[in-house]
Design a protein around this motif. Structure first.
Motif: not given
Length: 210
Positions: A92-96, A113-120
């Protein structure tokens, strides 16, 4: 769910390790089931004073990072309780996109599940991106999910891996229901065949007349 392909923008550096979900979004905001409106409470306890005024030296309060789309985080980001509201607030803040050496498993899964991309990435590569992010608004990064690359502001490129199914879902804006509906023709064909083959399973139960 909004599709995610390429993110170009400012990255905010947050090198603190073990940032937990309570720090991301305090527990008093878990009552809502509305995914919008939580961004204003993101990192509330370290972003604002008790009177509601901003803490000027907090990274997301600095002018260069107020519109950050990417977060370069310390190790074990998203640890703690399994609240899905934490990625809701970030989104919601804008960080995807978040980049770190590791994420807590439940937080990691909730992001997808919420359309965000965590990268390791390895520590050495995160360190380079962290230093690049510290340069402020002039250091704009590009995260390309289709190509699976991160390009720093100086053109340095890093590759990352994403599970193929999760990559497909993000690129096409699909949650788990949307992914299932991609197979709607096969599902309907199976149901029609099952009704013919096992008619007793589709016979209405008798109504209790008593």
């Amino acid at each position: 769910m909004e599709a995610l392909n390429k993110i170009c923008g400012v990255a905010a550096p947050m090198p603190l390790i073990n940032i937990d979900t309570d720090m991301i979004l305090p527990k008093q905001y878990l009552k809502t089931i509305n995914r919008s409106g939580l961004g204003k409470h993101l990192f509330e306890e370290i972003r604002f004073r008790p009177d509601g005024s901003e803490i000027a030296d907090f990274i997301l309060n600095k002018p260069a990072y107020r519109d950050a789309k990417i977060l370069i985080a310390g190790d074990n980001f998203g640890c703690g309780s399994s609240r899905e509201h934490a990625p809701w607030a970030l989104n919601d803040f804008g960080i995807r996109c978040m980049i770190s050496t590791s994420f807590a498993d439940i937080f990691f899964n909730n992001c997808f599940k919420n359309g965000m991309l965590p990268i390791t990435l390895p520590q050495a590569e995160v360190d380079v991106l962290m230093q690049d992010a510290e340069r402020g608004a002039n250091a704009r990064m590009t995260v390309d999910l289709d190509a699976q690359t991160i390009t720093a502001s100086d053109g340095t490129e890093f590759a990352f891996d994403v599970d193929p199914t999760r990559r497909h879902n993000l690129l096409n804006g699909l949650d788990e229901i949307g992914l299932t509906l991609e197979k709607i023709e096969q599902i309907e064909a199976y149901e029609a065949a099952a009704e013919t083959r096992f008619p007793w399973l589709h016979t209405p139960l008798p109504t209790n007349t008593r």
